[in-house]
Motif scaffolding. Structure first.
Motif, short mmCIF file in Angstrom:
data_model
loop_
_atom_site.label_atom_id
_atom_site.label_comp_id
_atom_site.label_asym_id
_atom_site.label_seq_id
_atom_site.Cartn_x
_atom_site.Cartn_y
_atom_site.Cartn_z
N THR A 64 43.98 31.88 50.02
CA THR A 64 42.54 32.14 49.90
C THR A 64 42.30 33.64 49.95
OG1 THR A 64 41.99 30.04 50.98
CG2 THR A 64 40.27 31.72 50.91
N VAL A 65 41.65 34.14 48.93
CA VAL A 65 41.16 35.52 48.95
C VAL A 65 39.65 35.41 49.09
CG1 VAL A 65 41.03 37.73 47.75
CG2 VAL A 65 43.04 36.26 47.46
N TYR A 66 39.15 35.72 50.26
CA TYR A 66 37.74 35.49 50.59
C TYR A 66 36.81 36.20 49.60
CZ TYR A 66 33.38 35.40 53.19
OH TYR A 66 32.08 35.21 53.55
N GLY A 67 35.90 35.39 49.01
CA GLY A 67 34.94 35.93 48.06
C GLY A 67 35.45 36.02 46.65
N GLU A 68 36.70 35.59 46.41
CA GLU A 68 37.31 35.68 45.07
C GLU A 68 37.82 34.29 44.66
OE1 GLU A 68 37.24 38.35 43.19
OE2 GLU A 68 36.39 39.67 44.73
N THR A 69 36.92 33.49 44.09
CA THR A 69 37.29 32.11 43.74
C THR A 69 38.34 32.05 42.65
OG1 THR A 69 35.41 32.01 42.21
CG2 THR A 69 35.06 31.20 44.45
N SER A 70 38.39 33.04 41.77
CA SER A 70 39.36 33.02 40.69
C SER A 70 40.79 33.27 41.18
CB SER A 70 39.00 34.06 39.62
OG SER A 70 39.01 35.37 40.18
N LEU A 71 40.92 33.84 42.36
CA LEU A 71 42.25 34.11 42.93
C LEU A 71 42.66 33.05 43.94
CD1 LEU A 71 41.98 37.97 43.55
CD2 LEU A 71 42.89 36.77 41.54
N THR A 72 41.70 32.34 44.50
CA THR A 72 41.97 31.33 45.51
C THR A 72 42.49 30.05 44.86
OG1 THR A 72 40.28 32.20 47.00
CG2 THR A 72 40.92 29.90 47.31
N PRO A 117 40.74 43.51 50.42
CA PRO A 117 40.71 42.04 50.27
C PRO A 117 41.13 41.35 51.56
CG PRO A 117 42.67 42.95 49.24
CD PRO A 117 41.83 44.12 49.65
N ARG A 118 40.50 40.21 51.85
CA ARG A 118 40.86 39.40 53.01
C ARG A 118 41.62 38.18 52.53
NH1 ARG A 118 35.06 39.10 55.80
NH2 ARG A 118 34.47 39.30 53.61
N VAL A 119 42.86 38.04 52.98
CA VAL A 119 43.78 37.03 52.45
C VAL A 119 44.21 36.09 53.57
CG1 VAL A 119 45.96 36.63 51.23
CG2 VAL A 119 44.60 38.69 50.74
N ALA A 120 44.24 34.79 53.29
CA ALA A 120 44.74 33.80 54.25
C ALA A 120 45.70 32.86 53.53
CB ALA A 120 43.59 33.01 54.87
N VAL A 121 46.77 32.50 54.22
CA VAL A 121 47.79 31.60 53.67
C VAL A 121 47.93 30.39 54.57
CG1 VAL A 121 50.23 31.34 53.08
CG2 VAL A 121 49.06 33.49 52.57
N GLU A 122 47.93 29.20 53.99
CA GLU A 122 48.18 27.98 54.74
C GLU A 122 49.07 27.05 53.92
OE1 GLU A 122 44.63 25.58 55.33
OE2 GLU A 122 43.65 26.69 53.73
N VAL A 123 49.68 26.07 54.58
CA VAL A 123 50.59 25.14 53.90
C VAL A 123 49.82 23.91 53.44
CG1 VAL A 123 52.64 23.70 54.13
CG2 VAL A 123 52.55 25.92 55.27
N VAL A 124 49.99 23.56 52.18
CA VAL A 124 49.46 22.30 51.65
C VAL A 124 50.51 21.21 51.80
CG1 VAL A 124 48.56 21.12 49.61
CG2 VAL A 124 47.95 23.52 50.04
#
Length: 204
Positions: A64-72, A117-124
């Motif tokens: 997730t790149v907060y505020g950037e739906t095209s990158l999330t 940019p604010r970036v978050a990574v999680e496992v699906v």
């Protein structure tokens, strides 16, 4: 035709009853706030991934790149340990932690694409684990967090009648060889994604 006081009373009451549900519906709609997604929500969700967990081929991530739906979106780690990310291309993810991946994506996006940019990574999805040898259904199985050795064997259908409970080997995903599991600690052993369990045969 003249309206009597009683008739005017009933007419007014009827109009009030008709307008009452409309007013209540409008008021209810105004008091329900729209759901909001914040950077704090993203960080809290990503915190479910252990900080020392090292990703590898077969893991599927949500970045997730907060505020950037095209990158999330969701990104799979390839057999070469890479993820393909918009704008910045391939990102090394194999044998790296969540924090390391977040930092790499942040730095490369900040170098000419986005401001702070604010970036978050999680496992699906985690990569699968394997159970081989003397179990009823040897094979590959989806990993779930907090998976114990006993649960892994149960997932593979349990021990066969030939199985030796004292001859169980485990090879972790980042290791080249198996190591024996002490019988008195087998119930406490927790597995990691990509681990392989091998159950030996007992001697009659």
């Amino acid at each position: 035709m003249r309206s009597t006081p009683a008739r005017r009373h009933h007419l007014g009451l009827g109009l009030a009853l008709l307008s009452f549900p409309i007013g209540m519906t409008q008021g209810a709609a105004q008091t329900v706030p729209a759901p909001r997604i914040s950077a704090a929500n993203v960080a809290e969700s990503a915190s479910s991934v252990p900080g020392d967990y090292h990703f590898g081929p077969g893991d599927r991530l949500r970045i997730t790149v907060y505020g950037e739906t095209s990158l999330t979106g969701e990104y799979a780690v390839t057999s070469g340990g890479l993820i393909s990310f918009p704008l910045i291309g391939d990102v090394e993810a194999g044998n790296r932690t969540r924090g390391e991946i977040q930092a790499t994506i942040h730095d490369r996006l900040a170098a000419g694409y986005l401001h702070d940019p604010r970036v978050a990574v999680e496992v699906v999805d985690f990569r699968n684990f394997y159970v081989l040898g003397e179990v009823n259904k040897p094979g590959e199985y989806p990993y779930r967090p907090n998976l114990s050795l006993e649960q892994a064997v149960a997932t593979a259908g349990g021990f066969t009648y030939r199985a030796s409970h004292k001859n169980i080997l485990v090879r972790h995903n980042n290791e080249d060889s198996y190591h024996p599991v002490q019988n008195d600690r087998s119930s406490q052993l927790m597995l990691q994604p990509g681990d392989t369990v091998k159950v030996g045969e007992r001697f009659f």
